[in-house]
Design a protein around this motif. Structure first.
Motif, PDB file in Angstrom:
ATOM      1  N   LYS A 100     -43.466  24.758  10.707  1.00 13.32           N
ATOM      2  CA  LYS A 100     -42.811  26.020  10.363  1.00 13.32           C
ATOM      3  C   LYS A 100     -42.199  25.957   8.973  1.00 13.32           C
ATOM      4  O   LYS A 100     -42.308  26.900   8.189  1.00 13.32           O
ATOM      5  CB  LYS A 100     -41.730  26.347  11.397  1.00 13.32           C
ATOM      6  N   ILE A 104     -43.263  28.241   5.670  1.00 13.09           N
ATOM      7  CA  ILE A 104     -42.313  29.035   4.893  1.00 13.09           C
ATOM      8  C   ILE A 104     -42.371  28.655   3.414  1.00 13.09           C
ATOM      9  O   ILE A 104     -42.394  29.521   2.527  1.00 13.09           O
ATOM     10  CB  ILE A 104     -40.883  28.854   5.447  1.00 13.09           C
ATOM     11  N   GLU A 210     -40.487  35.604   9.065  1.00 10.59           N
ATOM     12  CA  GLU A 210     -39.859  34.292   9.064  1.00 10.59           C
ATOM     13  C   GLU A 210     -38.332  34.334   8.991  1.00 10.59           C
ATOM     14  O   GLU A 210     -37.651  33.744   9.827  1.00 10.59           O
ATOM     15  CB  GLU A 210     -40.406  33.451   7.885  1.00 10.59           C
TER      16      GLU A 210
END
Length: 243
Positions: A100, A104, A210
């Motif tokens: 993750k 990002i 996000e």
């Protein structure tokens, strides 16, 4: 040209400046992290809705804006889908970083490319103050992005100096596309609104997909929401006051 180059560099390197606080942070509580993510989301939302989109519409129409924003959103969504099963162990520099966080960082880096193009084209367009306004707006939202990247990386036990260097790089890529945009502006008609709207679509994807979900990951909803509004108001004030 000197003013344009200075504006481009300052706007791009604002990402690294925003990441400097990670050097003195030893720990960030989940609540503080949620507040910072909410605030950064608000700043980015304001930069998108009150700077990028209006500037795109000034020199185009709703169709150009829609095409550019959809392309920006599709591009970031494509990147996201292709990195869902990415094994971070393949990248030595990101050893130990979860998927993750890598997604990002990749998304922020790649959406900075059209932002740099927007700054460069705006400076090269010949329209008075347009380059400075766009560089200012993008520079302002680059700072919390840099802090965000640094924050994610130190939470992954990466060294603070390395986190700062990576965060700085995510913004420095803008210099390359800004230089390209500056020299293309005189040759490619209508490039400015497409670049601005593409950046807007990419930024909105990052905010919606996000940042906002991450700010509420620990079921902290009320305070990050207020923080989001404060971030939006802060950027709106600066845009009105200096823009």
């Amino acid at each position: 040209m000197a003013d344009a180059f200075l504006g481009i560099v300052i706007s791009a390197m604002a990402t690294g400046l925003g990441a400097i606080p990670v050097l003195i942070l030893n720990n960030v509580s989940p609540r503080l992290k949620s507040l910072l993510l909410g605030y950064a989301s608000g700043i980015m939302m304001a930069a998108t809705t009150f700077s990028l989109i209006p500037e795109s519409l000034k020199s185009s129409d709703i169709w150009v804006l829609s095409i550019g924003m959809l392309l920006g959103t599709f591009a970031l969504n494509f990147i996201h889908s292709k990195t869902e099963d990415l094994d971070t162990s393949d990248f030595k520099i990101f050893s130990g970083v979860d998927r993750k966080t890598l997604v990002i960082i990749t998304a922020i880096t790649l959406h900075n490319l059209p932002e740099g193009l927007s700054v460069g084209v705006s400076y090269g367009s010949g329209e008075e103050n347009l380059g400075a306004i766009i560089a200012f707006a993008i520079g302002l939202q680059n700072a919390p992005e840099g802090f965000l990247v640094g924050l994610y990386l130190i939470h992954q036990k990466m060294s603070k100096v390395k986190a700062l260097m990576i965060a700085t790089f995510t913004g420095a890529v803008e210099i390359v596309t800004a230089a390209i945009g500056y020299f293309l502006a005189a040759e490619v008609a209508g490039l400015v609104p497409y670049g601005l709207s593409f950046a807007a679509g990419a930024m909105l994807f990052v905010i919606y997909k996000e940042l906002i979900p991450e700010s509420q990951e620990d079921h902290q909803v009320k305070f990050p929401t207020y923080s989001f509004i404060l971030g939006l108001i802060s950027m709106l004030y600066l845009t009105i006051h200096f823009g």
